[in-house]
Write a protein that holds these residues in place. Structure first.
Motif, PDB file in Angstrom:
ATOM      1  N   SER A 246       0.833  -1.211   0.000  1.00  0.00           N
ATOM      2  CA  SER A 246       0.000   0.000   0.000  1.00  0.00           C
ATOM      3  C   SER A 246       0.866   1.259   0.000  1.00  0.00           C
ATOM      4  O   SER A 246       0.486   2.312  -0.541  1.00  0.00           O
ATOM      5  CB  SER A 246      -0.936  -0.001   1.214  1.00  0.00           C
ATOM      6  N   GLU A 259      -8.348   3.417  -6.735  1.00  0.00           N
ATOM      7  CA  GLU A 259      -7.021   3.641  -6.176  1.00  0.00           C
ATOM      8  C   GLU A 259      -6.578   5.087  -6.431  1.00  0.00           C
ATOM      9  O   GLU A 259      -5.931   5.717  -5.561  1.00  0.00           O
ATOM     10  CB  GLU A 259      -6.032   2.646  -6.782  1.00  0.00           C
ATOM     11  N   LEU A 262      -8.387   7.170  -3.996  1.00  0.00           N
ATOM     12  CA  LEU A 262      -7.842   6.969  -2.662  1.00  0.00           C
ATOM     13  C   LEU A 262      -6.540   7.735  -2.514  1.00  0.00           C
ATOM     14  O   LEU A 262      -6.285   8.363  -1.456  1.00  0.00           O
ATOM     15  CB  LEU A 262      -7.621   5.474  -2.426  1.00  0.00           C
ATOM     16  N   ARG A 266      -5.970  10.777   0.183  1.00  0.00           N
ATOM     17  CA  ARG A 266      -4.888  10.714   1.157  1.00  0.00           C
ATOM     18  C   ARG A 266      -4.006  11.970   1.080  1.00  0.00           C
ATOM     19  O   ARG A 266      -3.558  12.504   2.124  1.00  0.00           O
ATOM     20  CB  ARG A 266      -4.042   9.459   0.921  1.00  0.00           C
ATOM     21  N   ILE A 290     -11.526   7.713   3.351  1.00  0.00           N
ATOM     22  CA  ILE A 290     -10.345   6.866   3.094  1.00  0.00           C
ATOM     23  C   ILE A 290     -10.654   5.413   3.465  1.00  0.00           C
ATOM     24  O   ILE A 290     -10.294   4.483   2.737  1.00  0.00           O
ATOM     25  CB  ILE A 290      -9.141   7.401   3.871  1.00  0.00           C
ATOM     26  N   ALA A 291     -11.323   5.193   4.631  1.00  0.00           N
ATOM     27  CA  ALA A 291     -11.639   3.826   5.062  1.00  0.00           C
ATOM     28  C   ALA A 291     -12.563   3.156   4.061  1.00  0.00           C
ATOM     29  O   ALA A 291     -12.386   1.964   3.721  1.00  0.00           O
ATOM     30  CB  ALA A 291     -12.284   3.848   6.445  1.00  0.00           C
ATOM     31  N   GLU A 294     -10.497   2.348   1.027  1.00  0.00           N
ATOM     32  CA  GLU A 294      -9.586   1.231   1.288  1.00  0.00           C
ATOM     33  C   GLU A 294     -10.340  -0.102   1.230  1.00  0.00           C
ATOM     34  O   GLU A 294      -9.863  -1.100   0.704  1.00  0.00           O
ATOM     35  CB  GLU A 294      -8.918   1.390   2.648  1.00  0.00           C
ATOM     36  N   VAL A 297     -11.048  -0.840  -2.346  1.00  0.00           N
ATOM     37  CA  VAL A 297      -9.814  -1.258  -3.033  1.00  0.00           C
ATOM     38  C   VAL A 297      -9.430  -2.669  -2.615  1.00  0.00           C
ATOM     39  O   VAL A 297      -8.989  -3.477  -3.440  1.00  0.00           O
ATOM     40  CB  VAL A 297      -8.689  -0.234  -2.746  1.00  0.00           C
ATOM     41  N   GLU A 298      -9.622  -2.941  -1.330  1.00  0.00           N
ATOM     42  CA  GLU A 298      -9.291  -4.295  -0.841  1.00  0.00           C
ATOM     43  C   GLU A 298     -10.183  -5.345  -1.486  1.00  0.00           C
ATOM     44  O   GLU A 298      -9.708  -6.418  -1.855  1.00  0.00           O
ATOM     45  CB  GLU A 298      -9.438  -4.326   0.680  1.00  0.00           C
TER      46      GLU A 298
END
Length: 531
Positions: A246, A259, A262, A266, A290-291, A294, A297-298
């Motif tokens: 990451s 991404e 994100l 960030r 952001i969470a 994420e 993205v995960e």
């Protein structure tokens, strides 16, 4: 006054009354002789049987017939004395000539009275101990042939009944134990099948595998702990790799829109964080965004990894990504192994917990099986003993009855005792004759002696003797001749009766000579006369 007791006077009275005496004596003796002749003779035939003990030692072969010989003889006697048996024997041998006038009950009663069973001990001591057991069977009848034949018939029936009683008892004992062995064998087989089925159903819970399962449980628990530790270590490595991946900046051309977004968010947070605090609403809003990015993205990365694993897309080319994929694959393998180990551990723990109950149930079955097996072995041993006892009875090697003396034709009847009847008739005739003379003289009141005149107070002057006339002399001579003839006739009748109804006179004479022990003297006289 003269004495009333005068021998010559009494003898003269006896001579004068002698015809009456002879007549009375002859009548009494004739009546006795008639009774002796008329009474039917009774012959008694006897047979002796001996109880022979078992020929084979009891320690080697035991008979199954435990009824005592004395009791068995009594049982056989009761069986032979039943009504049907006695009537059949009487009908077969025509025991009673007057059977037509006798009722069946009378015949049965007469047969029972004529039959005798007597027990004895051969070679017994004075106190009655020891000796072989023997018994005699006797039967009395008016015919010697009938008495012997009926006695032998009783002997035959006793032997048959004894063999039948012993063989039936032995066969019944063998049959009983055969049924017992068959029943116990069936129960034993069923119980064996139940034990096998029980062990098959509870194969993983049996007491004999308890130690193995405990050792297995310990090994599996240790293996699971090791795998859990390895999984935790791999997860830590994966988190570090994910963080490292990451932190790396991908080329913008390789980033997905999420991404890219994100990365921009960030950067915006980093710029605003330089101005604002952590608790500022704008910073919190950026953290929430952001969470969410994420997570999205995960999810995309996981879907990409799945696609790589399925071969839909090419595998990542970055070393860190390849390492992460390997870690994920190993974690999946460990999860599967840990699940299998947990399942097996739970099963082992459950079987170990249930083993005491299974052991108790199995002990109950085994205890019942051991009891049945012992009972079956005892029944088999008893069956073998019963079969041996049956063979002893069939081959007549066990206790048996043996005829020692067969019934033979009796030579002389046991009753009536004709010599005793004749002797009683002779003695009774003499007594009756004398008694009759005394009675007549007591009733005669005439005066016949001088001494009798004293009763009427008269003294005689002289005594004139009695003078016999010629006629009276002839009468006295005829009287003497009659007496002699009567005596001769009495002797002739007695000799006839003795010779034909008791014993021939020549045999009787020989026996008298032997009893008097003068036969040696007669032989000596004959020898000298011949010399």
């Amino acid at each position: 006054m003269q004495n009333d007791f005068d021998i010559r006077f009494l003898f003269s009275i006896f001579l004068r009354r002698f015809p009456i005496f002879i007549l009375t004596a002859v009548l009494c003796f004739g009546a006795a002789a008639g009774v002796a002749v008329v009474l039917p003779p009774v012959y008694k035939a006897s047979a002796t049987m001996l109880v022979i003990s078992q020929q084979i030692p009891s320690a080697l072969a035991q008979s199954t017939v435990t009824v005592d010989a004395v009791e068995r003889i009594k049982v056989i006697e009761k069986q032979l004395m039943v009504r049907d048996t006695l009537l059949a024997i009487e009908e077969d041998f025509q025991v009673f000539p007057q059977r037509a006038s006798m009722s069946p009950s009378t015949v049965v009663e007469a047969m029972r009275k004529s039959t005798r069973f007597e027990q004895a001990r051969l070679g017994a001591t004075r106190r009655g101990g020891g000796g072989a057991l023997a018994f005699t069977i006797s039967f009395s009848a008016n015919s010697a042939q009938v008495a012997a034949r009926v006695t032998n018939e009783f002997v035959t029936r006793i032997l048959e009944r004894n063999v039948q009683l012993r063989t039936t008892t032995a066969a019944g004992t063998s049959e009983f134990f055969e049924q017992q062995v068959a029943r116990l064998e069936a129960e034993l087989t069923k119980l064996e099948l139940d034990i096998v089925s029980f062990k098959r159903e509870n194969a993983g819970k049996l007491p004999e595998t308890l130690n193995y399962r405990r050792d297995r449980l310990g090994l599996l628990t240790q293996a699971r702990q090791l795998q859990q530790r390895e999984r935790a270590s791999l997860l830590n490595q994966r988190e570090l790799l994910v963080a490292a991946i990451s932190s790396q900046t991908k080329p913008e051309a390789q980033m997905t829109p999420e991404e890219k977004t994100l990365a921009e968010v960030r950067r915006a947070r980093a710029l605003r964080r330089a101005i604002l605090s952590e608790n500022h609403p704008e910073i919190r809003a950026l953290d929430s965004r952001i969470a969410a990015l994420e997570g999205l993205v995960e999810e995309q990365r996981a879907a990409a990894e799945k696609a790589v694993a399925e071969g839909a897309v090419p595998a990542p080319t970055t070393p860190m990504e390849r390492e992460r994929a390997m870690i994920d694959k190993r974690v999946e393998e460990l999860d599967s192994q840990i699940a299998e180990l947990s399942t097996e551990i739970d099963q082992l723990a459950s079987s170990i917990a249930e083993t005491p109950n299974i052991e108790m149930a199995l002990r109950t079955l085994n205890r019942e099986y051991d009891g049945l097996r012992e009972e079956f072995a005892a029944a088999r041993a008893k069956l073998a003993s019963a079969a041996t006892g049956e063979q002893l009875e069939l081959k007549q090697q066990a206790e048996r009855f043996e005829v020692v003396e067969q019934a033979t034709l009796p030579e002389r009847p046991i009753s009536p005792n004709r010599p005793m009847i004749l002797m009683a008739g002779a003695v009774g005739g003499v007594g009756a004759g004398l008694g009759f003379i005394i009675l007549l003289e007591l009733m005669n009141k005439t005066i016949r002696r001088p001494s009798e005149l004293a009763r009427i107070d008269i003294t005689p002057i002289a005594i004139v003797p009695y003078i016999y006339t010629a006629k009276e002399m002839r009468n006295r001579k005829m009287l003497r001749i009659s007496i002699i003839l009567g005596f001769v006739l009495l002797v002739a009748v007695g000799s006839y009766v003795v010779h034909y109804y008791y014993m021939p006179l020549d045999l009787l004479l020989e026996r008298l000579i032997q009893r008097a022990r003068i036969d040696d003297a007669i032989k000596l006289v004959r020898t000298r006369l011949n010399f």
